[in-house]
Design an enzyme around this catalytic site. Structure first.
Site, PDB file in Angstrom:
ATOM      1  N   GLY A  67      54.415  23.740  -3.554  1.00 16.48           N
ATOM      2  CA  GLY A  67      55.393  23.805  -2.481  1.00 16.48           C
ATOM      3  C   GLY A  67      56.737  23.232  -2.873  1.00 16.48           C
ATOM      4  O   GLY A  67      57.046  23.070  -4.048  1.00 16.48           O
ATOM      5  N   SER A  68      57.500  22.910  -1.847  1.00 13.75           N
ATOM      6  CA  SER A  68      58.896  22.536  -2.045  1.00 13.75           C
ATOM      7  C   SER A  68      59.081  21.026  -2.104  1.00 13.75           C
ATOM      8  O   SER A  68      58.156  20.258  -1.913  1.00 13.75           O
ATOM      9  CB  SER A  68      59.730  23.093  -0.889  1.00 13.75           C
ATOM     10  OG  SER A  68      59.452  22.353   0.289  1.00 13.75           O
ATOM     11  N   THR A  69      60.337  20.638  -2.304  1.00 13.88           N
ATOM     12  CA  THR A  69      60.684  19.222  -2.369  1.00 13.88           C
ATOM     13  C   THR A  69      60.510  18.539  -1.026  1.00 13.88           C
ATOM     14  O   THR A  69      60.525  17.317  -0.959  1.00 13.88           O
ATOM     15  CB  THR A  69      62.130  19.035  -2.852  1.00 13.88           C
ATOM     16  OG1 THR A  69      62.996  19.785  -1.994  1.00 13.88           O
ATOM     17  CG2 THR A  69      62.285  19.485  -4.290  1.00 13.88           C
ATOM     18  N   GLY A  70      60.328  19.299   0.051  1.00 12.48           N
ATOM     19  CA  GLY A  70      60.042  18.708   1.354  1.00 12.48           C
ATOM     20  C   GLY A  70      58.700  18.002   1.382  1.00 12.48           C
ATOM     21  O   GLY A  70      58.383  17.296   2.341  1.00 12.48           O
ATOM     22  N   GLY A  71      57.902  18.173   0.347  1.00  8.66           N
ATOM     23  CA  GLY A  71      56.589  17.545   0.292  1.00  8.66           C
ATOM     24  C   GLY A  71      56.639  16.030   0.324  1.00  8.66           C
ATOM     25  O   GLY A  71      55.749  15.385   0.882  1.00  8.66           O
TER      26      GLY A  71
END
Length: 154
Positions: A67-71
């Site tokens: 997934g993304s850096t929002g993780g």
């Protein structure tokens, strides 16, 4: 009958100590994008082997992130909301959730010297993580029983 205890060592990602029941998957995990509910800690990703199970207050053993850096924010939010894991043990930590573990203040480790984590630790095992010292203690089959009070010799 005595429980079997296994000692593991590895790399510290985030310092600290925690203990609890293991929740184990060999699959990667996305911490954001509707894969794990922020209010319940339940894995809601369709088709994930832990779909429908909560990682709240568990020692979460998994592969790595997807997934993304929002993780990182995903990990932090779950812990802040009281539905995140107590500690994380990865096969190989990804900087996304590794930074989330640091920000959230939960212990995290990876690169277990004794082998692939999910081949050693099973869901339901009782796990004590001492990431500050790079040590994990696994009690197979669940929390070790404590002696009943008043049973000591005087």
């Amino acid at each position: 009958m005595a429980s079997k205890t296994v000692i593991l060592t590895g790399r510290t990602i985030s310092n600290g100590q925690a203990e609890g029941e293991a929740l184990v998957t060999r699959e990667p995990v996305a911490w954001y994008n509707n894969a794990i509910d922020d209010t319940t800690g339940v894995i809601i990703k369709n088709g994930h082997e832990l779909e429908g199970m909560s990682l709240a207050n568990k020692i979460f053993v998994f592969d790595t992130d997807i997934g993304s850096t929002g993780g990182a924010l995903g990990v932090y939010n779950k812990v802040k909301n009281g539905v995140g894991p107590s500690a994380m043990i990865y096969r190989e930590a990804h900087p996304i959730s590794a930074s989330g573990a640091v920000y959230a203040g939960i212990p995290a480790m990876d690169r277990i010297n004794e082998g692939v984590p999910w081949e050693i630790i099973e869901s339901g095992d009782w796990v004590k993580v001492d990431a500050t010292h790079g040590r994990i203690e696994v009690t197979k089959g669940g929390k070790p029983s404590e002696p009943a009070s008043g049973d000591s010799d005087r």
